[in-house]
Design a protein around this motif. Structure first.
Motif, PDB file in Angstrom:
ATOM      1  N   GLY A  39       0.765  -1.239   0.000  1.00  0.00           N
ATOM      2  CA  GLY A  39       0.000   0.000   0.000  1.00  0.00           C
ATOM      3  C   GLY A  39       0.793   1.285   0.000  1.00  0.00           C
ATOM      4  O   GLY A  39       0.221   2.363  -0.071  1.00  0.00           O
ATOM      5  N   GLY A  40       2.128   1.190   0.072  1.00  0.00           N
ATOM      6  CA  GLY A  40       2.933   2.397   0.119  1.00  0.00           C
ATOM      7  C   GLY A  40       3.737   2.625  -1.154  1.00  0.00           C
ATOM      8  O   GLY A  40       3.764   1.784  -2.054  1.00  0.00           O
ATOM      9  N   ALA A  41       4.392   3.770  -1.233  1.00  0.00           N
ATOM     10  CA  ALA A  41       5.226   4.107  -2.380  1.00  0.00           C
ATOM     11  C   ALA A  41       6.442   3.184  -2.444  1.00  0.00           C
ATOM     12  O   ALA A  41       7.027   2.861  -1.413  1.00  0.00           O
ATOM     13  CB  ALA A  41       5.681   5.560  -2.290  1.00  0.00           C
ATOM     14  N   PRO A  42       6.831   2.757  -3.634  1.00  0.00           N
ATOM     15  CA  PRO A  42       8.001   1.894  -3.766  1.00  0.00           C
ATOM     16  C   PRO A  42       9.298   2.686  -3.709  1.00  0.00           C
ATOM     17  O   PRO A  42       9.295   3.911  -3.843  1.00  0.00           O
ATOM     18  CB  PRO A  42       7.822   1.286  -5.166  1.00  0.00           C
ATOM     19  CG  PRO A  42       7.120   2.364  -5.938  1.00  0.00           C
ATOM     20  CD  PRO A  42       6.185   3.017  -4.939  1.00  0.00           C
ATOM     21  N   VAL A  43      10.392   1.988  -3.494  1.00  0.00           N
ATOM     22  CA  VAL A  43      11.716   2.603  -3.632  1.00  0.00           C
ATOM     23  C   VAL A  43      12.147   2.364  -5.072  1.00  0.00           C
ATOM     24  O   VAL A  43      12.574   1.274  -5.445  1.00  0.00           O
ATOM     25  CB  VAL A  43      12.732   1.962  -2.658  1.00  0.00           C
ATOM     26  CG1 VAL A  43      14.103   2.600  -2.849  1.00  0.00           C
ATOM     27  CG2 VAL A  43      12.286   2.125  -1.219  1.00  0.00           C
ATOM     28  N   ASN A  44      12.000   3.396  -5.909  1.00  0.00           N
ATOM     29  CA  ASN A  44      12.360   3.246  -7.325  1.00  0.00           C
ATOM     30  C   ASN A  44      13.275   4.395  -7.766  1.00  0.00           C
ATOM     31  O   ASN A  44      13.826   5.119  -6.947  1.00  0.00           O
ATOM     32  CB  ASN A  44      11.095   3.167  -8.191  1.00  0.00           C
ATOM     33  CG  ASN A  44      10.226   4.419  -8.097  1.00  0.00           C
ATOM     34  OD1 ASN A  44      10.673   5.471  -7.631  1.00  0.00           O
ATOM     35  ND2 ASN A  44       8.994   4.323  -8.532  1.00  0.00           N
ATOM     36  N   GLY A  45      13.432   4.532  -9.061  1.00  0.00           N
ATOM     37  CA  GLY A  45      14.323   5.561  -9.586  1.00  0.00           C
ATOM     38  C   GLY A  45      13.946   6.970  -9.159  1.00  0.00           C
ATOM     39  O   GLY A  45      14.816   7.789  -8.841  1.00  0.00           O
ATOM     40  N   ASP A  46      12.645   7.259  -9.138  1.00  0.00           N
ATOM     41  CA  ASP A  46      12.180   8.588  -8.714  1.00  0.00           C
ATOM     42  C   ASP A  46      12.476   8.826  -7.232  1.00  0.00           C
ATOM     43  O   ASP A  46      12.834   9.939  -6.831  1.00  0.00           O
ATOM     44  CB  ASP A  46      10.673   8.737  -8.970  1.00  0.00           C
ATOM     45  CG  ASP A  46      10.358   8.963 -10.441  1.00  0.00           C
ATOM     46  OD1 ASP A  46      11.204   9.545 -11.141  1.00  0.00           O
ATOM     47  OD2 ASP A  46       9.277   8.554 -10.890  1.00  0.00           O
ATOM     48  N   THR A  47      12.313   7.776  -6.434  1.00  0.00           N
ATOM     49  CA  THR A  47      12.618   7.896  -5.003  1.00  0.00           C
ATOM     50  C   THR A  47      14.089   8.219  -4.807  1.00  0.00           C
ATOM     51  O   THR A  47      14.453   9.094  -4.009  1.00  0.00           O
ATOM     52  CB  THR A  47      12.286   6.581  -4.259  1.00  0.00           C
ATOM     53  OG1 THR A  47      11.034   6.074  -4.711  1.00  0.00           O
ATOM     54  CG2 THR A  47      12.239   6.808  -2.762  1.00  0.00           C
ATOM     55  N   ILE A  48      14.944   7.489  -5.522  1.00  0.00           N
ATOM     56  CA  ILE A  48      16.389   7.690  -5.410  1.00  0.00           C
ATOM     57  C   ILE A  48      16.765   9.117  -5.793  1.00  0.00           C
ATOM     58  O   ILE A  48      17.513   9.796  -5.090  1.00  0.00           O
ATOM     59  CB  ILE A  48      17.144   6.686  -6.301  1.00  0.00           C
ATOM     60  CG1 ILE A  48      16.917   5.259  -5.794  1.00  0.00           C
ATOM     61  CG2 ILE A  48      18.638   6.998  -6.330  1.00  0.00           C
ATOM     62  CD1 ILE A  48      17.407   4.202  -6.759  1.00  0.00           C
ATOM     63  N   LYS A  49      16.213   9.570  -6.931  1.00  0.00           N
ATOM     64  CA  LYS A  49      16.550  10.909  -7.427  1.00  0.00           C
ATOM     65  C   LYS A  49      16.104  11.990  -6.448  1.00  0.00           C
ATOM     66  O   LYS A  49      16.867  12.912  -6.131  1.00  0.00           O
ATOM     67  CB  LYS A  49      15.894  11.133  -8.790  1.00  0.00           C
ATOM     68  CG  LYS A  49      16.249  12.461  -9.433  1.00  0.00           C
ATOM     69  CD  LYS A  49      15.624  12.593 -10.810  1.00  0.00           C
ATOM     70  CE  LYS A  49      15.979  13.923 -11.453  1.00  0.00           C
ATOM     71  NZ  LYS A  49      15.344  14.084 -12.789  1.00  0.00           N
ATOM     72  N   THR A  50      14.872  11.882  -5.956  1.00  0.00           N
ATOM     73  CA  THR A  50      14.346  12.905  -5.050  1.00  0.00           C
ATOM     74  C   THR A  50      15.075  12.893  -3.713  1.00  0.00           C
ATOM     75  O   THR A  50      15.200  13.928  -3.049  1.00  0.00           O
ATOM     76  CB  THR A  50      12.829  12.699  -4.819  1.00  0.00           C
ATOM     77  OG1 THR A  50      12.186  12.482  -6.068  1.00  0.00           O
ATOM     78  CG2 THR A  50      12.208  13.920  -4.155  1.00  0.00           C
ATOM     79  N   SER A  51      15.548  11.710  -3.308  1.00  0.00           N
ATOM     80  CA  SER A  51      16.251  11.622  -2.028  1.00  0.00           C
ATOM     81  C   SER A  51      17.690  12.101  -2.121  1.00  0.00           C
ATOM     82  O   SER A  51      18.386  12.183  -1.108  1.00  0.00           O
ATOM     83  CB  SER A  51      16.243  10.174  -1.519  1.00  0.00           C
ATOM     84  OG  SER A  51      17.212   9.385  -2.189  1.00  0.00           O
ATOM     85  N   ALA A  52      18.147  12.412  -3.343  1.00  0.00           N
ATOM     86  CA  ALA A  52      19.537  12.832  -3.578  1.00  0.00           C
ATOM     87  C   ALA A  52      20.523  11.774  -3.089  1.00  0.00           C
ATOM     88  O   ALA A  52      21.598  12.088  -2.584  1.00  0.00           O
ATOM     89  CB  ALA A  52      19.821  14.184  -2.916  1.00  0.00           C
TER      90      ALA A  52
END
Length: 244
Positions: A131-144
């Motif tokens: 039910g939650g957001a995955p750890v993907n490419g967008d997550t990595i990029k936004t997390s710097a």
């Protein structure tokens, strides 16, 4: 644009799951049947992997390759065991500071929260398996890149994590507008876990019933709420302010 953390095809996903790859989510084509498809369904159900049944058009947008009705998102990070992580932090002599994310759905919010968590010394982030957001490419990029520095744990239910935190001597504070107490009324100097809710629903009512404290941010304008990543930053920096 295809994500490097994707795999596609029935046999490929079956092999990935059986070989122990960390799968964040599997997208399956609605209405599809067949022996191999049924085998994959049974496998991901047994492993408790987050699954969505979607139209073929959604799969075609995820990849241009022959997906056979199945696309999986592989996590680029290894998840930690929550109980082991808590024990390590407690034994280290540091004052624990954890984040519990109750089914946050936007990957960019997730990434922004991870980035702030790294900057504020959070010892670990707890998320729910489904039910939650995955750890993907967008997550990595936004997390710097902070996603590779902050331990992330997956649990079956956030409520279970709340109970385990409390049993470990860690106070649980819910960030919610459903209280008269502000975050400035709460002490973050002792071992603390902060719960942040999803973008639309907030924190599940069943979780609000079992936390130790509820706290809100004072809002002086006409808009009734902040973006969850901004609110999370305010809570974490109040913890930092008190602990310095």
């Amino acid at each position: 644009m295809e994500d490097q953390t994707q795999i596609f095809g029935l046999r490929a996903i079956i092999e990935a799951v059986t070989s122990g790859k960390t799968i964040d989510k599997v997208f399956l084509q609605k209405g599809l049947h067949g022996e191999l498809f049924n085998q994959l369904e049974s496998l991901i159900r047994a492993e408790g992997i987050n699954t969505s049944y979607v139209p073929v058009e959604k799969l075609n947008r995820l990849t241009k390759k022959n997906h056979q009705g199945a696309v999986a998102q592989i996590s680029p990070v290894e998840f930690h065991d929550m109980e082991t992580l808590i024990l390590q932090i407690v034994e280290s002599g540091e004052t624990p500071l954890f984040l519990l994310l109750d089914q946050l759905s936007d990957v960019r919010n997730f990434g922004a929260i991870i980035r702030t968590a790294e900057c504020t010394g959070v010892h670990g982030i707890i998320i729910q398996k489904k039910g939650g957001a995955p750890v993907n490419g967008d997550t990595i990029k936004t997390s710097a890149g902070a996603v590779f520095k902050v331990p992330i744990c997956k649990v079956d239910h956030i409520k279970d994590a709340v109970f385990y935190m409390q049993a470990s001597g860690i106070k649980v504070v819910a960030a919610t507008e459903k209280t008269n107490q502000t975050l400035y009324d709460v002490s973050f100097k002792e071992p603390t876990a902060i719960v942040m809710g999803s973008e639309g629903r907030g924190i599940n009512p069943s979780i609000l019933k079992v936390v130790d404290h509820k706290a809100k941010l004072p809002l002086l304008g006409e808009i009734e709420s902040l973006n969850v990543s901004v609110a999370c930053g305010a809570f974490l920096y109040e913890a930092v302010r008190q602990r310095l």
